[in-house]
Design a protein around this motif. Structure first.
Motif, short mmCIF file in Angstrom:
data_model
loop_
_atom_site.label_atom_id
_atom_site.label_comp_id
_atom_site.label_asym_id
_atom_site.label_seq_id
_atom_site.Cartn_x
_atom_site.Cartn_y
_atom_site.Cartn_z
N LEU A 290 0.83 -1.21 0.00
CA LEU A 290 0.00 0.00 0.00
C LEU A 290 0.87 1.26 0.00
O LEU A 290 0.57 2.23 -0.71
CB LEU A 290 -0.93 -0.01 1.22
CG LEU A 290 -1.94 -1.16 1.30
CD1 LEU A 290 -2.86 -0.97 2.51
CD2 LEU A 290 -2.76 -1.28 0.03
N LEU A 360 -1.60 -5.10 -5.35
CA LEU A 360 -2.86 -4.89 -4.63
C LEU A 360 -3.69 -6.16 -4.57
O LEU A 360 -4.42 -6.39 -3.60
CB LEU A 360 -3.64 -3.76 -5.30
CG LEU A 360 -3.04 -2.36 -5.12
CD1 LEU A 360 -3.81 -1.33 -5.93
CD2 LEU A 360 -3.02 -1.96 -3.64
N LEU A 374 -9.81 -5.24 2.52
CA LEU A 374 -9.03 -4.16 1.94
C LEU A 374 -9.89 -3.50 0.88
O LEU A 374 -10.33 -4.17 -0.06
CB LEU A 374 -7.73 -4.70 1.32
CG LEU A 374 -6.90 -3.68 0.53
CD1 LEU A 374 -6.47 -2.53 1.43
CD2 LEU A 374 -5.68 -4.34 -0.10
N PHE A 387 -6.52 3.75 0.62
CA PHE A 387 -6.71 2.31 0.75
C PHE A 387 -6.82 1.97 2.22
O PHE A 387 -5.96 2.37 3.03
CB PHE A 387 -5.54 1.55 0.10
CG PHE A 387 -5.57 1.59 -1.40
CD1 PHE A 387 -6.18 0.58 -2.13
CD2 PHE A 387 -5.01 2.65 -2.09
CE1 PHE A 387 -6.21 0.62 -3.51
CE2 PHE A 387 -5.03 2.71 -3.47
CZ PHE A 387 -5.65 1.68 -4.19
#
Length: 494
Positions: A290, A360, A374, A387
Motif C-alpha cells: 500500500l 494490490l 481491503l 486504501f
C-alpha cells in the motif's frame, strides 16, 4: 446416445389426433418448439449435456423414433473428410444406424459442423413410417447447425482454459526457477559488500547488486504468493504480534523509496499495544504494498499518511489502517479492477515503473486470509486515493503485555553455532556457507538428503538449514529422521 419415443395422442397445439404423437408440423407448432428449445440451450454448459438436450429436443421436434448424437472422440483431428465418421458402424439395439428398417424411411444424418464446415460429429434421426415433412427436417437442420456452433465454442473455450492453465504452470515454474537462481546472488552480494570496505568501486557494485537483486526477489516472491493464494495454498504463520511494529517495519522499508521520489511518509493516530493474531511478515508486506503504490503515485513534495484507528464492532474489535495520498488518483471506473492482476492502468502508463501489477491483488488476498478487508476509496483522477485495511484485533489485547524487542547493542553475547546447510543447489549452498562462516559460525554443507542425515548423526548441529526437494531423501524425510533420533538437545530445523 439416443432416446426413444413411443407416446401417442392428440397434438397439444392444434388438437389433431391424426398426428399420432405430441408434436405439431404446423408453422405455429414448429415455432413454439423452436422457442422452447432456444431457452433450454442457453443453459447448457458442457458437451454431454449438449448431446442429451439435442437428442431429446430433436426427438420431440421431429417425432423421430430414435435420435443418436455422436461427437468424435478427438474433433480437432477430423477435417472435411470426417463427415459422417463415427456413426456409420454404430449400432442401436441391433439396428444399423444408416440402414432403414423394413417399412420405414431411411435414417437422416445431419452433421455437427463448425463455422468453417469442419465436422465435429453427427446426429442421426430414425423416422417414423411416414418420414419427416420438409419443414420439420429444415427446422431440425437449423437446430443441429446451431448445436454445432455451440459445440465448437465449448471446444474453443476448453482449449483456451487448458492453454491458460499451461501458461500458469509455466509461469509458476519459471518464477520458482529464477527465484532459486537469485538465492546465491543474494548471498554473494552480502559477502561482497563486506569484503572490501575501503574500495569504493566494490562497495558501489555490491550495493547495486544487492538493491536490484532484492527488488527482483520481491517481485518473484509476490508472484509466487499470489499464485499460492489463488490456489488456496498460501501458508500463514500467525502469532501474537503488535500492529504498530508491523507499521513501523513497513514505513522503515519504504522510506528510502519515498525520499528518492521526494515524498514524506507520516504516521497519524495510535492503537497503543494493539495485538493481532496474524502472520506479522505478511501484514508488513501488505502495508509495504500500500505504501509503495501511494509513494509511486504521489507528486514530488507530497505526503503519504498512514492513519491508525480502532473500529468498535459488536463482539469483535477491529483495527483500521488507512494509507492516504493526494497524488494523481485513479479513474473511478477502475475502482475494483486495481485489485485484479495485472492492474496496469492506461491512465498511469508513465508511472508503472518495474512492477507486475499484482501487488494490490496480493494485499487483498493477505487481508482476506486474516479475516479482514481491503478497500479502495477514490474520487477520480487528480484527487488522490485512500486504501483501507481492517483486521480483527485480539479481544484480550488490553490484558496482555507484549514482549519488547531486544535493543541493538544490548549486553548480550553472541553464540557461535554449528550449522548444517543442505541444498542440492550447490551455488546457493556454497554462498550461504561463506555468508554464515563470515558471521563467525561453524558451517558444514551437504548436497543430498542421505549424506545430510549421516553427517548430522555423526557430528550433531545446532541448526539445520534444510531444502525440501533433495536427491536421496526429501527434506521432510530427513527432518523426520532427525527428530526421531534426537536426544535432550534438539536442533533447530529451518
Amino acid at each position: 446416445m439416443h432416446v426413444d419415443s413411443t407416446s401417442g395422442g392428440p397434438c397439444s397445439v392444434c388438437g389433431d389426433a391424426a398426428h399420432g404423437a405430441p408434436w405439431c408440423p404446423s408453422p405455429e407448432g414448429l415455432l413454439r418448439r423452436l422457442a422452447g428449445l432456444s431457452v433450454a440451450f442457453q443453459a447448457v454448459t458442457d458437451r454431454e449435456e449438449l448431446q442429451r438436450l439435442l437428442a431429446a429436443s430433436l426427438q420431440e421436434l421431429t417425432g423421430a423414433r430414435r435420435v443418436h448424437c455422436v461427437v468424435h472422440a478427438a474433433p480437432e483431428a477430423h477435417g472435411e473428410a470426417a463427415h459422417g465418421g463415427g456413426v456409420a458402424e454404430a449400432l442401436a439395439d441391433g439396428e444399423p444406424l444408416r440402414q432403414p428398417r423394413p417399412g420405414y424411411a431411411a435414417p437422416v444424418v445431419l452433421p455437427l459442423n463448425t463455422r468453417e464446415g469442419r465436422c465435429l460429429g453427427d446426429v442421426v434421426l430414425h423416422p417414423a413410417p411416414a418420414g419427416f415433412p420438409p419443414a420439420v427436417l429444415a427446422l431440425a437442420t437449423t437446430v443441429v447447425n446451431g448445436a454445432g456452433i455451440m459445440l465448437e465454442n465449448m471446444l474453443l473455450a476448453a482449449a483456451a482454459q487448458e492453454e491458460a492453465r499451461r501458461q500458469e504452470r509455466l509461469l509458476g515454474g519459471l518464477a520458482e526457477a529464477v527465484r532459486e537462481a537469485l538465492t546465491p546472488v543474494e548471498h554473494a552480494a552480502a559477502q561482497l559488500q563486506g569484503a572490501a570496505p575501503g574500495v569504493p568501486v566494490v562497495a558501489r557494485a555490491g550495493a547495486a547488486i544487492a538493491t536490484h537483486t532484492a527488488r527482483a526477489v520481491r517481485l518473484l516472491d509476490d508472484l509466487l504468493d499470489l499464485r499460492r493464494g489463488e490456489a488456496g495454498q498460501l501458508a500463514l504463520h500467525p502469532v501474537t504480534c503488535v500492529l504498530e511494529r508491523c507499521v513501523d517495519r513497513a514505513v522503515t522499508a519504504m522510506r528510502p523509496d519515498a525520499e528518492l521520489r521526494g515524498v514524506r511518509v507520516e504516521v497519524q493516530g495510535a492503537v497503543r499495544d494493539q495485538l493481532l493474531m496474524a502472520d506479522a511478515d505478511r501484514i508488513t508486506r501488505l502495508l509495504e504494498i500500500l505504501l509503495h503504490n501511494a509513494i509511486r503515485f504521489s507528486r514530488g513534495g507530497g505526503t503519504v499518511w498512514v492513519q491508525l484507528s480502532q473500529v468498535p464492532v459488536a463482539g469483535d474489535g477491529r483495527v483500521r489502517v488507512a494509507v492516504v495520498d493526494h497524488g494523481v488518483g485513479i479513474p473511478l471506473a477502475h475502482l475494483e479492477s486495481v485489485f485484479t492482476p495485472p492492474a496496469l492502468l492506461e491512465a498511469h502508463r508513465e508511472r508503472r515503473g518495474t512492477g507486475l501489477g499484482i501487488g494490490l491483488a496480493l494485499a487483498r488476498r493477505i487481508a482476506l486470509l486474516h479475516g479482514g478487508t481491503l478497500t479502495a476509496h477514490i474520487e477520480g483522477i487528480g484527487h488522490g486515493s485512500t486504501f483501507v485495511v481492517q483486521l480483527p484485533g485480539l479481544a484480550m489485547a488490553p490484558f496482555l503485555s507484549p514482549v519488547r524487542p531486544v535493543q541493538a547493542g544490548a549486553a548480550r553475547g553472541r553464540r557461535t553455532l554449528r550449522v548444517l546447510v543442505v541444498d542440492d543447489n550447490r551455488d546457493a549452498a556454497d554462498a550461504l556457507e561463506l555468508l554464515l562462516a563470515g558471521d563467525g559460525h561453524q558451517v558444514a554443507v551437504c548436497y543430498d538428503g542421505v549424506e545430510a542425515l549421516r553427517r548430522h548423526q555423526a557430528e550433531g548441529h545446532d541448526v539445520v538449514l534444510l531444502d525440501i526437494g533433495l536427491p536421496g531423501a526429501s527434506g521432510y524425510e530427513v527432518a523426520r529422521a532427525i527428530r526421531a533420533a534426537e536426544g535432550d538437545h534438539p536442533a533447530l530445523l529451518v
